[in-house]
Design a protein around this motif. Sequence first.
Motif, PDB file in Angstrom:
ATOM      1  N   ASN A 139       0.845  -1.187   0.000  1.00 20.82           N
ATOM      2  CA  ASN A 139       0.000   0.000   0.000  1.00 20.82           C
ATOM      3  C   ASN A 139       0.884   1.241   0.000  1.00 20.82           C
ATOM      4  O   ASN A 139       1.648   1.453   0.930  1.00 20.82           O
ATOM      5  N   PHE A 140       0.772   2.038  -1.033  1.00 18.78           N
ATOM      6  CA  PHE A 140       1.521   3.279  -1.137  1.00 18.78           C
ATOM      7  C   PHE A 140       0.637   4.429  -0.631  1.00 18.78           C
ATOM      8  O   PHE A 140      -0.460   4.638  -1.147  1.00 18.78           O
ATOM      9  N   GLU A 141       1.131   5.131   0.379  1.00 19.73           N
ATOM     10  CA  GLU A 141       0.401   6.255   0.951  1.00 19.73           C
ATOM     11  C   GLU A 141       0.961   7.562   0.385  1.00 19.73           C
ATOM     12  O   GLU A 141       2.166   7.815   0.459  1.00 19.73           O
ATOM     13  N   ILE A 142       0.084   8.381  -0.170  1.00 19.83           N
ATOM     14  CA  ILE A 142       0.466   9.660  -0.760  1.00 19.83           C
ATOM     15  C   ILE A 142      -0.357  10.753  -0.092  1.00 19.83           C
ATOM     16  O   ILE A 142      -1.588  10.738  -0.152  1.00 19.83           O
ATOM     17  N   ASP A 143       0.320  11.687   0.560  1.00 24.62           N
ATOM     18  CA  ASP A 143      -0.362  12.745   1.306  1.00 24.62           C
ATOM     19  C   ASP A 143       0.418  14.046   1.124  1.00 24.62           C
ATOM     20  O   ASP A 143       1.497  14.221   1.698  1.00 24.62           O
ATOM     21  N   PRO A 144      -0.115  14.977   0.319  1.00 24.25           N
ATOM     22  CA  PRO A 144       0.615  16.227   0.076  1.00 24.25           C
ATOM     23  C   PRO A 144       0.808  17.079   1.322  1.00 24.25           C
ATOM     24  O   PRO A 144       1.706  17.921   1.355  1.00 24.25           O
ATOM     25  N   SER A 145      -0.004  16.854   2.361  1.00 24.64           N
ATOM     26  CA  SER A 145       0.145  17.655   3.573  1.00 24.64           C
ATOM     27  C   SER A 145       1.340  17.202   4.403  1.00 24.64           C
ATOM     28  O   SER A 145       1.887  17.986   5.187  1.00 24.64           O
ATOM     29  N   THR A 146       1.774  15.951   4.256  1.00 22.04           N
ATOM     30  CA  THR A 146       2.939  15.479   4.994  1.00 22.04           C
ATOM     31  C   THR A 146       4.209  15.558   4.152  1.00 22.04           C
ATOM     32  O   THR A 146       5.303  15.692   4.683  1.00 22.04           O
ATOM     33  N   SER A 147       4.056  15.461   2.846  1.00 21.34           N
ATOM     34  CA  SER A 147       5.225  15.612   1.974  1.00 21.34           C
ATOM     35  C   SER A 147       5.563  17.075   1.735  1.00 21.34           C
ATOM     36  O   SER A 147       6.636  17.381   1.203  1.00 21.34           O
ATOM     37  N   LEU A 148       4.623  17.981   2.104  1.00 16.41           N
ATOM     38  CA  LEU A 148       4.791  19.424   1.907  1.00 16.41           C
ATOM     39  C   LEU A 148       4.924  19.784   0.430  1.00 16.41           C
ATOM     40  O   LEU A 148       5.541  20.778   0.070  1.00 16.41           O
ATOM     41  N   ASP A 149       4.317  18.956  -0.398  1.00 13.97           N
ATOM     42  CA  ASP A 149       4.292  19.210  -1.843  1.00 13.97           C
ATOM     43  C   ASP A 149       2.843  19.446  -2.237  1.00 13.97           C
ATOM     44  O   ASP A 149       2.071  18.496  -2.415  1.00 13.97           O
ATOM     45  N   THR A 150       2.459  20.709  -2.369  1.00 14.76           N
ATOM     46  CA  THR A 150       1.055  21.043  -2.643  1.00 14.76           C
ATOM     47  C   THR A 150       0.610  20.585  -4.026  1.00 14.76           C
ATOM     48  O   THR A 150      -0.592  20.480  -4.287  1.00 14.76           O
ATOM     49  N   LYS A 151       1.545  20.269  -4.910  1.00 15.95           N
ATOM     50  CA  LYS A 151       1.194  19.830  -6.255  1.00 15.95           C
ATOM     51  C   LYS A 151       1.252  18.310  -6.404  1.00 15.95           C
ATOM     52  O   LYS A 151       1.058  17.779  -7.497  1.00 15.95           O
ATOM     53  N   GLU A 152       1.527  17.605  -5.304  1.00 11.06           N
ATOM     54  CA  GLU A 152       1.696  16.160  -5.371  1.00 11.06           C
ATOM     55  C   GLU A 152       0.429  15.460  -5.857  1.00 11.06           C
ATOM     56  O   GLU A 152       0.487  14.493  -6.630  1.00 11.06           O
ATOM     57  N   HIS A 153      -0.734  15.945  -5.413  1.00 17.51           N
ATOM     58  CA  HIS A 153      -2.002  15.330  -5.805  1.00 17.51           C
ATOM     59  C   HIS A 153      -2.165  15.340  -7.323  1.00 17.51           C
ATOM     60  O   HIS A 153      -2.524  14.315  -7.930  1.00 17.51           O
ATOM     61  N   MET A 154      -1.892  16.469  -7.954  1.00 14.16           N
ATOM     62  CA  MET A 154      -2.056  16.570  -9.400  1.00 14.16           C
ATOM     63  C   MET A 154      -0.918  15.874 -10.152  1.00 14.16           C
ATOM     64  O   MET A 154      -1.118  15.347 -11.246  1.00 14.16           O
ATOM     65  N   ARG A 155       0.265  15.854  -9.568  1.00 19.54           N
ATOM     66  CA  ARG A 155       1.354  15.104 -10.189  1.00 19.54           C
ATOM     67  C   ARG A 155       1.020  13.619 -10.219  1.00 19.54           C
ATOM     68  O   ARG A 155       1.312  12.913 -11.197  1.00 19.54           O
ATOM     69  N   PHE A 156       0.400  13.141  -9.144  1.00 13.84           N
ATOM     70  CA  PHE A 156       0.017  11.739  -9.079  1.00 13.84           C
ATOM     71  C   PHE A 156      -1.108  11.442 -10.071  1.00 13.84           C
ATOM     72  O   PHE A 156      -1.105  10.392 -10.732  1.00 13.84           O
ATOM     73  N   ALA A 157      -2.071  12.353 -10.197  1.00 11.76           N
ATOM     74  CA  ALA A 157      -3.153  12.168 -11.162  1.00 11.76           C
ATOM     75  C   ALA A 157      -2.604  12.104 -12.586  1.00 11.76           C
ATOM     76  O   ALA A 157      -3.021  11.263 -13.392  1.00 11.76           O
ATOM     77  N   SER A 158      -1.658  12.974 -12.904  1.00  7.35           N
ATOM     78  CA  SER A 158      -1.032  12.956 -14.226  1.00  7.35           C
ATOM     79  C   SER A 158      -0.244  11.672 -14.445  1.00  7.35           C
ATOM     80  O   SER A 158      -0.220  11.116 -15.553  1.00  7.35           O
ATOM     81  N   TYR A 159       0.388  11.185 -13.387  1.00  6.44           N
ATOM     82  CA  TYR A 159       1.125   9.920 -13.459  1.00  6.44           C
ATOM     83  C   TYR A 159       0.184   8.767 -13.813  1.00  6.44           C
ATOM     84  O   TYR A 159       0.478   7.948 -14.695  1.00  6.44           O
ATOM     85  N   LEU A 160      -0.964   8.705 -13.149  1.00 12.46           N
ATOM     86  CA  LEU A 160      -1.926   7.647 -13.429  1.00 12.46           C
ATOM     87  C   LEU A 160      -2.466   7.754 -14.852  1.00 12.46           C
ATOM     88  O   LEU A 160      -2.688   6.738 -15.528  1.00 12.46           O
TER      89      LEU A 160
END
Length: 245
Positions: A139-160
Amino acid sequence: ARLVSAGMKGILDKPGDRGYATQGFHASEKRLDLEAEDPLKATSFVIQFLAYRPYNLPKTGGQHFPHRMYFTLNFFDFPQFKTEIVRVRDNQQHNTFSPTKNVEVNATAGTPLVLFKEPKDRVTALIDDSIEDSELLVNFEIDPSTSLDTKEHMRFASYLLEKALNVEIWDADSQMHFGTVRVPLNEMLRQGRPIVAVAREFDCLDQSSGKINGGIQVMLKNSGKYPSVRLPDPNSVNLDAKDQL
């Protein structure tokens, strides 16, 4: 982002069954704006390896697939991940964890062989039949609030949307490369849904010969979550700063 364990079950057991996706989800309808508007910007992404299905078996006896295997993969921004060792098992065998040799599996072309994690203590597992089998999943956990990357959510969506996951399969006994499985990820975009689950069988390609030697059955699950820490709204106005102007 972090890697943890989670639970999922399922198997595709009918010959020719290539899988299913969440009902009502159309892979051709993909909109990144829906991902941007989704308040569930954290993700729990589970990959479960269910079974290996041999497509062809030699007529002269012997088996052209490993009884013990493991997988390596590179998912999103995570470093390369190596799974635990799994064994293949047919429906007639209760325990195939032999400490000294491979137990011959009663394999039939077209019939999936279930994958189970091998206990760390293989001798104990052979003696004690009460030890239960367990599925292999990560299980890969991705949370932009803990990674401090506000664009992580959209980067992940683009990756998918744009990428596919290459899974390398290895013979755990010989340490030889057995095959490669390519897993397209665009079906895993949630598109405003809280959860998307997909089960598929993917061809296992022998890179040296270019032949398909079987199929790996995989279940994927993308669960949206609220960030563990509230993220600032980039469209909000700082009223205190405005009042000071």
